[in-house]
Scaffold this motif. Sequence first.
Motif, PDB file in Angstrom:
ATOM      1  N   ALA A 124       0.831  -1.210   0.000  1.00 30.86           N
ATOM      2  CA  ALA A 124       0.000   0.000   0.000  1.00 30.86           C
ATOM      3  C   ALA A 124       0.867   1.262   0.000  1.00 30.86           C
TER       4      ALA A 124
ATOM      5  N   ALA B 113       2.384   1.803  -3.407  1.00 26.47           N
ATOM      6  CA  ALA B 113       1.413   2.361  -4.352  1.00 26.47           C
ATOM      7  C   ALA B 113       1.329   3.882  -4.200  1.00 26.47           C
ATOM      8  N   ILE B 114       1.368   4.341  -2.968  1.00 21.48           N
ATOM      9  CA  ILE B 114       1.348   5.791  -2.729  1.00 21.48           C
ATOM     10  C   ILE B 114       2.653   6.412  -3.227  1.00 21.48           C
TER      11      ILE B 114
ATOM     12  N   ARG C 200       0.356   5.428  -7.672  1.00 26.54           N
ATOM     13  CA  ARG C 200      -0.586   4.525  -8.332  1.00 26.54           C
ATOM     14  C   ARG C 200      -1.969   4.582  -7.691  1.00 26.54           C
ATOM     15  N   VAL C 201      -2.277   5.687  -7.013  1.00 20.98           N
ATOM     16  CA  VAL C 201      -3.574   5.855  -6.360  1.00 20.98           C
ATOM     17  C   VAL C 201      -4.239   7.104  -6.923  1.00 20.98           C
ATOM     18  N   ASP C 202      -5.561   7.135  -6.818  1.00 15.33           N
ATOM     19  CA  ASP C 202      -6.297   8.279  -7.361  1.00 15.33           C
ATOM     20  C   ASP C 202      -6.123   9.539  -6.507  1.00 15.33           C
TER      21      ASP C 202
ATOM     22  N   GLU D 147      -5.564   8.483   0.474  1.00 19.73           N
ATOM     23  CA  GLU D 147      -4.937   7.173   0.652  1.00 19.73           C
ATOM     24  C   GLU D 147      -3.866   7.234   1.750  1.00 19.73           C
TER      25      GLU D 147
END
Length: 140
Positions: A106, A109-110, A114-116, A121
């Motif tokens: 996770a 991804a941040i 890779r997050v909206d 997030e």
Amino acid sequence: MRTKAWNSALNCHGTYTVFSRRLRRLKLLTRLRDFWAFAIPIILGAIAGSDAFGLPATYLTVLKIGLAVAAVIQLLFALWAVFSRWDDDLAYSSRAMRDSYEMEEAWRAIGESRVDDIALEFRMRTDQQKIIDSHESRRT
């Protein structure tokens, strides 16, 4: 936030490594304990069946000595396991390893954007990390 996320991912990777090593060690110890739990009935069975097998008295004496040694080893393993809480630590290490892996992914991804919504997030993962960290602090 991305830099903090990468730092958190690295921290989670370290935690994963520590708990995976602990899990391997605990699995080995519990397997040894469980093996010795089977050794005693096997030796007892050999002693009980010694007449049927026609074993000489010297072999019977060796089996009895083996039984005594196996019983002492089993007792020591069992006591060590109980007082060290191997089964509890095994379950906890497994869960901590899984949590660390999931949190590392996770945070990556941040860090890789890779997050909206990075801010949302980041807040969610920070809260989740605090909960996981509170579990670790209560265990020590």
